[in-house]
Design a protein around this motif. Structure first.
Motif, PDB file in Angstrom:
ATOM      1  N   ALA A  46       0.828  -1.214   0.000  1.00  0.00           N
ATOM      2  CA  ALA A  46       0.000   0.000   0.000  1.00  0.00           C
ATOM      3  C   ALA A  46       0.860   1.261   0.000  1.00  0.00           C
ATOM      4  O   ALA A  46       0.540   2.246  -0.681  1.00  0.00           O
ATOM      5  N   LEU A  47       1.965   1.235   0.743  1.00  0.00           N
ATOM      6  CA  LEU A  47       2.862   2.393   0.754  1.00  0.00           C
ATOM      7  C   LEU A  47       3.475   2.623  -0.629  1.00  0.00           C
ATOM      8  O   LEU A  47       3.594   3.770  -1.091  1.00  0.00           O
ATOM      9  N   LEU A  48       3.855   1.548  -1.304  1.00  0.00           N
ATOM     10  CA  LEU A  48       4.424   1.700  -2.651  1.00  0.00           C
ATOM     11  C   LEU A  48       3.362   2.101  -3.659  1.00  0.00           C
ATOM     12  O   LEU A  48       3.656   2.816  -4.627  1.00  0.00           O
ATOM     13  N   ILE A  49       2.130   1.636  -3.473  1.00  0.00           N
ATOM     14  CA  ILE A  49       1.045   2.079  -4.366  1.00  0.00           C
ATOM     15  C   ILE A  49       0.807   3.577  -4.190  1.00  0.00           C
ATOM     16  O   ILE A  49       0.611   4.307  -5.173  1.00  0.00           O
ATOM     17  N   GLN A  88      10.560   2.246  -9.498  1.00  0.00           N
ATOM     18  CA  GLN A  88       9.550   2.314  -8.434  1.00  0.00           C
ATOM     19  C   GLN A  88       8.302   1.534  -8.823  1.00  0.00           C
ATOM     20  O   GLN A  88       7.702   0.837  -7.996  1.00  0.00           O
ATOM     21  N   ASP A  89       7.902   1.637 -10.094  1.00  0.00           N
ATOM     22  CA  ASP A  89       6.726   0.899 -10.548  1.00  0.00           C
ATOM     23  C   ASP A  89       6.956  -0.606 -10.463  1.00  0.00           C
ATOM     24  O   ASP A  89       6.057  -1.370 -10.104  1.00  0.00           O
ATOM     25  N   PHE A  90       8.169  -1.037 -10.797  1.00  0.00           N
ATOM     26  CA  PHE A  90       8.496  -2.462 -10.767  1.00  0.00           C
ATOM     27  C   PHE A  90       8.432  -2.993  -9.335  1.00  0.00           C
ATOM     28  O   PHE A  90       7.854  -4.059  -9.071  1.00  0.00           O
ATOM     29  N   ASN A  91       9.003  -2.255  -8.399  1.00  0.00           N
ATOM     30  CA  ASN A  91       8.939  -2.663  -6.997  1.00  0.00           C
ATOM     31  C   ASN A  91       7.496  -2.735  -6.516  1.00  0.00           C
ATOM     32  O   ASN A  91       7.107  -3.669  -5.799  1.00  0.00           O
ATOM     33  N   MET A  92       6.708  -1.735  -6.902  1.00  0.00           N
ATOM     34  CA  MET A  92       5.308  -1.709  -6.491  1.00  0.00           C
ATOM     35  C   MET A  92       4.545  -2.900  -7.067  1.00  0.00           C
ATOM     36  O   MET A  92       3.751  -3.548  -6.375  1.00  0.00           O
TER      37      MET A  92
END
Length: 892
Positions: free
Chosen positions: A511-514, A763-767
């Motif tokens: 949720a934090l990465l989203i 960042q998108d990949f990690n999310m």
């Protein structure tokens, strides 16, 4: 009855073998003791008596050996028997076996996928000789370390021969060079020094590499080419060494061809020598350097010597930044610096998924162990030791995990391909000339270790409980009345609480990465990226070493491109948004410097007229550049809002003069420039980084030294704003550029929207990965809660029937079951939130626009999981409320 007698007979035989082994050992020991006493009575010392006894009893050692062999054989026979029995048991319970193996295969497969990437990036050694002794040089400041270096720095490091050897310089990234001739082609190039090939162990397929003389100033135009380029472009000409090829319309002599397996980072097709001026005092950091530690020299010793070298540098250049220093770090750390923490976070997340899968399978085994209580009681009654039952159950769980591991390995290899397909493409050491991501001994060993570990982990608790049966109660209970017992109910509850806790931690991280994903897309970059086309062109070579020649090309190209239907305006620059820029110091004319040598520093770039219109960057005060701001006009500069606010607080800087790059070196010598305008801030380096000081000059007024240096190591970037989708006019733009430049090729044709998306791809990949793992954890946790509550209802059916017979209505029964399930969920949520409060610090560096302890996330995520758990509990609770009391109380 006959089968039961056969089982008893087999069990008696098994335990009889163990007793015979123990009896044999006692007999041997007794005989030896009697013989030793006999020899002592005859007057022999104790040691000699013991030796004589062994000799006299010549068959003792042989008997011991036979005894050991018999025990070993029986141990193997028992292991084989355990495996055969486990196979039979699992094949009979096909539904249980399929569910357990599938759950484990998914968990182990996900871990194998991530470990395969970690193995390729972090664990595999670099493909160079003695890679652990190769280090990268860093320039340090008070709060940062950067890999960039200057010519004076590099020459100073080369002199540190007590600690280093083969100190070599090379470009930051691949630099496009034009392979000109009949069909011009842009190829990947690197500028390197002579020691580069020796440092990285380049095998030569043909010819040789540079000599020190060829790498010196005016050393001639020479080049080394890669094996792939030699085969593709030069038809594997065996006589290529010594021949001349055309680079940037200039003749270069091919010295040699590297070996097929020579891998470099950055990737290159051609290598040309730097040919530094040994007397240069240009202190711009536009390349990087590496070297090899001498035998016996440690990293700390090397850094201590570099501290002395930094002191020497400050004595030679007293105007340099007083905080500047030097140090080295292992090249491996330098290569994977940005990826290490990201992979570490993903590895923790995927291990949580495996633990949740193990908890689910452990619950299945607990249920299965309850159903087999009578079997274990009978075995214990016949003399089976607890260890024997425990070993049998662990054999079954390990067999399950190994089967899941084999399937997980297959799923892992498939998952690697899927992962690389959606990866941002900037994971170091992966891709062209990188480490292959796939099966090797480390991946096999990891999968085997994980399989054995999970087999023991999820099988141990059920096995411990089942190996201590209540003989009296279990043998009296009928098949439909076998209860689970307090210990097993408690174990299942603890497993459910663990599942929920792990799921909460993963969901909070996701949720934090989203929220970071959303925040990055909500950032105003300060420019409009829509309908903007970008493409690169290399202008290296003597012809474009003068600013005037570049200016003529830019004006010709702009006239051509602006006439293309669908094109609004075009421009050129060295450094478009979200690309690296040169940092330069500046002084404000008329302002005292105090104890410093400079007023400040900032990012620097050159642009042609039209640049700010292309990106719709507003001029807040003053004016934009025009075609009249050429080499004959007074030098001018634009600054951004951040720089104006920081250095002219409460004042208007327009009309002030600054001098850029003073004391950096002759190539950066520039005249004082008048500030003619202030432009709005833009996110120049990264969308997550606040704007820095920025200075922009007209391309036509760029000093010749900076033009020559900049185009030697980087391309010119053409920018076109279109009225239509940018790629629709790409072919026409490329043709006009080819005609205007005399046939030079272009590369990296991209829309600016693509550039923006790529800048946040990591960042998108990690999310994406963390979201997938969190969703899997949520599903597994819901299944676990449902399974435990469904089994609890089945075990308590008689209790529920009695309650209903005494007048309990359906709502009461439903609430009873739901209360039990939700108490477990709430306990897991509380534990999970508490753990997440500490673990979110691990992902703090990946967040933007949201705090690690964001209250919205810490409220919504538990609410989401509680809602899912409520649904998972409601189904068995509803089933319990619809039980028929008569059937529930029926006893067979």
């Amino acid at each position: 009855m006959i089968r039961l007698r056969r089982l008893f007979a087999r069990l008696r035989g098994l335990f009889g073998n163990v007793r015979r082994e123990e009896a044999l050992e006692r007999e041997i020991a007794t005989h030896l003791a009697l013989l030793e006493d006999e020899f002592r009575n005859k007057g022999l010392p104790p040691g000699e008596a013991r030796l004589a006894a062994r000799r006299a009893y010549g068959g003792v050692e042989q008997a011991k050996q036979l005894h050991r062999e018999e025990r070993s054989y029986q141990g193997l026979a028992q292991a084989a028997q355990d495996i055969r029995y486990a196979f039979r048991q699992l094949s009979r319970a096909r539904g249980f076996t399929v569910a357990a193996v599938t759950t484990l295969a998914l968990g182990i497969g996900a871990n194998t996928t991530i470990f395969s990437v970690i193995n390729a990036v972090l664990l595999k050694p670099l493909s160079y000789p003695d890679p652990d002794r190769i280090v990268q040089f860093l320039v340090t400041y008070s709060n940062a370390s950067v890999p960039g270096t200057s010519v004076p720095d590099f020459h100073l490091w080369q002199q540190q021969t007590r600690a280093f050897q083969d100190v070599s310089a090379y470009d930051f990234g691949e630099h496009g060079l034009n392979l000109t001739g009949n069909v011009p082609e842009r190829v990947r190039g690197l500028h390197v020094t002579a020691g580069y090939f020796r440092l990285f162990g380049a095998p030569m397929f043909l010819g040789r590499t540079f000599t020190a003389e060829e790498d010196s100033l005016n050393g001639g135009r020479v080049v080394v080419i890669s094996y792939n380029l030699w085969k593709r472009k030069f038809a594997a000409d065996p006589e290529i060494a010594g021949k001349t090829i055309s680079l940037e319309n200039e003749p270069f002599t091919v010295l040699g061809v590297t070996g097929r397996r020579f891998q470099t980072e950055p990737v290159a097709d051609v290598w040309v020598p730097f040919q530094f001026d040994p007397n240069s005092n240009d202190r711009a950091h536009y390349f990087q350097a590496a070297g090899r530690l001498k035998p016996g020299v440690t990293l700390d010793q090397a850094n201590a010597q570099l501290t002395l070298a930094a002191n020497e540098f400050h004595r030679k250049y007293p105007l340099a930044d007083p905080e500047l220093g030097y140090r080295v770090e292992p090249l491996r750390d330098a290569v994977v610096r940005d990826a290490r923490s990201s992979l570490f976070m993903i590895g923790i997340a995927v291990s949580f998924v495996l633990l949740i899968a193990c908890a689910n399978v452990a619950n299945l085994l607990l249920v299965r162990a309850t159903a087999r209580k009578r079997e274990f009681a009978i075995r214990a009654a016949l003399g089976a030791a607890r260890g024997r039952i425990l070993r049998q159950l662990l054999t079954e769980s390990i067999l399950l995990s190994l089967t899941g591991g084999v399937l997980g390995l297959v799923l892992g290899l498939v998952g690697v391909r899927a992962l690389l397909a959606v990866s941002p493409g900037n994971i170091p050491r992966i891709g062209e000339n990188g480490s292959p991501v796939g099966l090797d001994w480390r991946v096999l060993a990891f999968t085997l270790a994980v399989s054995l570990f999970t087999g023991i982990l999820f099988g141990l608790f059920p096995a411990l409980g089942a190996s201590r049966p209540d003989l009296n109660g279990a043998l009296k209970e009928s098949g439909n009345r076998q209860g689970s017992g307090f210990r097993q109910s408690k174990a299942r509850s603890l497993l459910v609480v663990s599942e929920v806790s792990l799921a909460i931690m993963l969901l909070i991280g996701a949720a934090l990465l989203i929220r970071t994903f959303v925040a990055l897309r909500a950032v105003n970059p300060g420019f409009d990226s829509h309908n903007v086309l970008t493409m690169d062109m290399s202008l290296a070579g003597a012809h474009y070493a003068k600013t005037a020649n570049v200016t003529r090309l830019v004006r010709d190209v702009s006239q051509r491109l602006n006439g293309i239907p669908g094109v609004e305006v075009s421009a050129a620059t060295c450094c478009p948004p979200l690309e690296s820029r040169l940092g330069l110091p500046f002084n404000i004319i008329g302002r005292p410097l105090g104890n410093s040598t400079e007023t400040g520093d900032g990012l620097w770039m050159d642009v042609s007229p039209g640049y700010f219109g292309i990106f719709k960057i507003p001029i807040l005060r003053g004016r934009d550049f025009t075609q009249q701001d050429d080499a004959g006009a007074p030098p001018v500069v634009l600054i951004n809002e951040t720089m104006a606010r920081r250095f002219w607080p409460g004042r208007d800087p327009i009309g002030e003069q600054i001098i850029i790059g003073k004391n950096i070196g002759p190539a950066f010598k520039d005249a004082p420039r008048q500030i003619i305008g202030i432009v709005a801030d833009t996110r120049d380096a990264d969308l997550s980084v606040v704007p820095e000081n920025s200075m922009i000059i007209p391309q036509a007024q760029e000093p010749d030294g900076i033009t020559a240096l900049g185009l030697q190591f980087g391309p010119i970037v053409w920018l076109i704003r279109t009225r239509v989708e940018p790629h629709q006019v790409a072919a026409t733009v490329v043709e006009q550029l080819r005609q205007a430049s005399g046939g030079l090729p272009v590369a990296r044709i991209r829309s600016m929207d693509e550039v923006v998306l790529r800048s946040i791809a990591r960042q998108d990949f990690n999310m994406l990965l963390l979201t997938i793992f969190a969703a899997s954890a949520l599903l597994l946790a819901a299944i676990g809660i449902y399974g435990v509550m469904a089994y609890s209802v089945a075990q308590r059916s008689q209790e529920i029937g009695i309650r209903m017979a005494f007048g309990a209505d359906r709502a009461t029964i439903r609430n009873l079951v739901m209360r039990q399930g939700m108490l477990l969920t709430i306990a897991g949520v509380l534990f999970g939130v508490g753990a997440a409060l500490g673990l979110t610090r691990l992902i703090a560096s990946f967040l933007f626009g949201v705090k690690a302890l964001d209250p919205v996330v810490f409220l919504l995520v538990p609410a989401l999981l509680t809602s899912v758990a409520l649904l998972a509990v409601w189904v068995p609770a509803r089933r319990a409320s619809h039980l028929d009391p008569i059937r529930a109380l029926h006893i067979e």
